[in-house]
Write a protein that holds these residues in place. Structure first.
Motif, mmCIF file in Angstrom:
data_model
loop_
_atom_site.group_PDB
_atom_site.id
_atom_site.type_symbol
_atom_site.label_atom_id
_atom_site.label_comp_id
_atom_site.label_asym_id
_atom_site.label_seq_id
_atom_site.Cartn_x
_atom_site.Cartn_y
_atom_site.Cartn_z
ATOM 1 N N GLU A 46 0.811 -1.222 0.000
ATOM 2 C CA GLU A 46 0.000 0.000 0.000
ATOM 3 C C GLU A 46 0.839 1.265 0.000
ATOM 4 O O GLU A 46 0.357 2.347 -0.354
ATOM 5 C CB GLU A 46 -0.948 -0.008 1.198
ATOM 6 C CG GLU A 46 -0.284 0.156 2.548
ATOM 7 C CD GLU A 46 0.292 -1.162 3.081
ATOM 8 O OE1 GLU A 46 0.839 -1.137 4.202
ATOM 9 O OE2 GLU A 46 0.216 -2.206 2.384
ATOM 10 N N TYR A 368 -6.315 3.125 -3.695
ATOM 11 C CA TYR A 368 -6.711 2.010 -2.864
ATOM 12 C C TYR A 368 -7.362 0.970 -3.771
ATOM 13 O O TYR A 368 -8.221 1.295 -4.591
ATOM 14 C CB TYR A 368 -7.715 2.444 -1.802
ATOM 15 C CG TYR A 368 -7.217 3.511 -0.866
ATOM 16 C CD1 TYR A 368 -6.179 3.253 0.022
ATOM 17 C CD2 TYR A 368 -7.789 4.784 -0.858
ATOM 18 C CE1 TYR A 368 -5.715 4.237 0.886
ATOM 19 C CE2 TYR A 368 -7.330 5.774 -0.005
ATOM 20 C CZ TYR A 368 -6.293 5.502 0.864
ATOM 21 O OH TYR A 368 -5.830 6.478 1.714
ATOM 22 N N ALA A 379 -8.260 -4.688 2.779
ATOM 23 C CA ALA A 379 -7.350 -5.609 2.086
ATOM 24 C C ALA A 379 -7.821 -7.038 2.265
ATOM 25 O O ALA A 379 -7.018 -7.961 2.358
ATOM 26 C CB ALA A 379 -5.927 -5.440 2.610
ATOM 27 N N LYS A 385 -1.168 -2.558 -3.521
ATOM 28 C CA LYS A 385 -1.530 -1.807 -4.732
ATOM 29 C C LYS A 385 -0.752 -2.351 -5.933
ATOM 30 O O LYS A 385 0.095 -1.666 -6.509
ATOM 31 C CB LYS A 385 -1.228 -0.324 -4.533
ATOM 32 C CG LYS A 385 -2.052 0.342 -3.433
ATOM 33 C CD LYS A 385 -1.575 1.759 -3.196
ATOM 34 C CE LYS A 385 -2.379 2.434 -2.105
ATOM 35 N NZ LYS A 385 -1.825 3.772 -1.761
#
Length: 419
Positions: A46, A368, A379, A385
């Protein structure tokens, strides 16, 4: 086939909106560069970092190669080397040198030696875009991908792709999937442009006739995802694993939007090639879009499109995935170009407003990839990502014609620019 200039004020014609899309694309590309590994491209977390256990995967390597090729074609510096890296990885550690085709991970370190149509469609797409970008080794990779598709995956009898095989191609999975055939349709549109061979447009229409004009049409234009080897629907497939990232239970509204856009690309490609384009391609696209908006958006009292629905159109997995909204906005732009109907302008703006306020991460970069049912970053299905491909295409498609395919269209725009 005509495309229409809307009589109302459209974001598609607004220079500032076009500039916003281009700027967002540059931001996405800058984040994705960090995915490079020695054997291909891996999955970023992320924060945009490669985890310590990151490994090169064929899916992400192919998607990154395709995406970086389109950046290079536009004249953006710094991407040629990344395209070349992807081509070498797909021709090296990700490829099965003994039996042909591609593993899911480099040297099948995940223990999976199978060969999946889904992955091979992305290899073909990556190779075709790298050929348009005129990168070394791209044509050999394209020839290899076409050979594998022709030899193993394409079923002339079925007019569709077989799903998967074991390593030496002797054992075939007794399953047929809409998802792999959808991405094959995408790849075939690109192959038709790069090879100038219209058999790929014939094949794409045969897939669409089966998956959409037959099965989805019989299900109120909500896509049936899973089938047995004889193309009988498997409606309870993965009922006990409803949030699977590739084969979820029920119907997936995001795929309805993606198919809608592909039908319009196919219609435009066939017209451009001087081939007949049945009228149902456009009407089916509209029904796919309208019915998936009806059943997928705001169905649980919160804005956004849910991941999956059951066969009574009730939300099953209520998470909002970024790729679903990318495909919804791209489909809205395609339908707006095709029809000039103001209702698609409404949806196009609505989807981008939602993406801007919920998915775009201006602190850590990129988007996101997933929101929970309360639209908070999550998640549960997809961690990190890793995906450039969906958001990058979402900012490109509104700026391009319906045909030719994206890399070819970008190449033609570059050739026609004044000097």
């Amino acid at each position: 086939m005509d495309t229409f200039q809307p009589a109302f004020s459209s974001w598609l014609n607004a220079p500032a909106h076009q500039q916003w899309l281009a700027a967002e694309g540059l931001r996405l590309l800058a984040f994705a560069k960090a995915a490079k590994l020695p054997e291909g491209f891996g999955n970023l977390d992320e924060k945009g970092r490669l985890p310590a256990n990151a490994r090169a995967e064929t899916m992400n390597t192919a998607r990154m190669t395709h995406s970086f090729a389109m950046a290079h074609i536009q004249g953006l510096p710094g991407f040629a080397e990344l395209v070349d890296h992807g081509v070498k990885a797909l021709g090296g550690p990700l490829r099965d040198a003994g039996h042909g085709g591609w593993f899911a991970t480099a040297h099948h370190r995940d223990g999976d030696t199978g060969k999946a149509a889904y992955l091979h469609a992305f290899v073909a797409l990556a190779a075709s875009s790298a050929v348009v970008a005129q990168r070394p080794g791209a044509l050999a990779l394209l020839d290899d991908a076409i050979h594998i598709i022709d030899t193993y995956f394409w079923s002339e009898e079925e007019g569709a792709m077989r799903e998967s095989f074991n390593r030496d191609w002797h054992v075939e999975e007794a399953y047929r999937g809409a998802n792999s055939n959808m991405h094959a349709t995408e790849a075939f549109l690109a192959l038709a442009d790069v090879t100038r061979d219209n058999r790929w447009l014939v094949r794409a229409q045969r897939i669409v006739e089966r998956v959409i004009h037959t099965h989805a049409a019989a299900n109120d234009f909500l896509v049936v995802e899973h089938f047995d080897r004889d193309w009988q629907p498997l409606l309870e497939y993965n009922h006990d694993h409803p949030a699977d990232g590739f084969r979820p239970y029920g119907t997936t509204p995001g795929h309805g939007f993606e198919w809608a856009r592909l039908l319009l690309h196919l219609e435009a490609a066939r017209v451009r090639a001087g081939m007949p384009a049945p009228g149902w391609l456009a009407t089916d696209a509209q029904k796919l879009f309208d019915n998936n908006c009806r059943d997928g958006w705001n169905v649980d009292g919160a804005p956004g499109i849910v991941y999956t629905l059951d066969w009574d159109n009730r939300a099953v997995v209520r998470h909002r995935l970024h790729w679903t909204h990318c495909e919804a906005s791209a489909a809205a732009s395609a339908l707006l170009k095709r029809t000039g109907d103001e209702r698609y302008e409404h949806w196009y703006r609505l989807f981008w407003e939602f993406c801007d306020s919920h998915f775009i991460d201006r602190r850590d970069g990129s988007w996101y990839h997933e929101l929970d049912p309360q639209n908070r970053p999550s998640a549960d299905i997809w961690a990190g990502k890793p995906d450039l491909y969906h958001a990058w295409q979402a900012v490109l498609i509104p700026r391009l014609p319906l045909a030719p395919s994206m890399a070819t269209a970008l190449g033609q725009l570059s050739q026609s620019a004044p000097v």
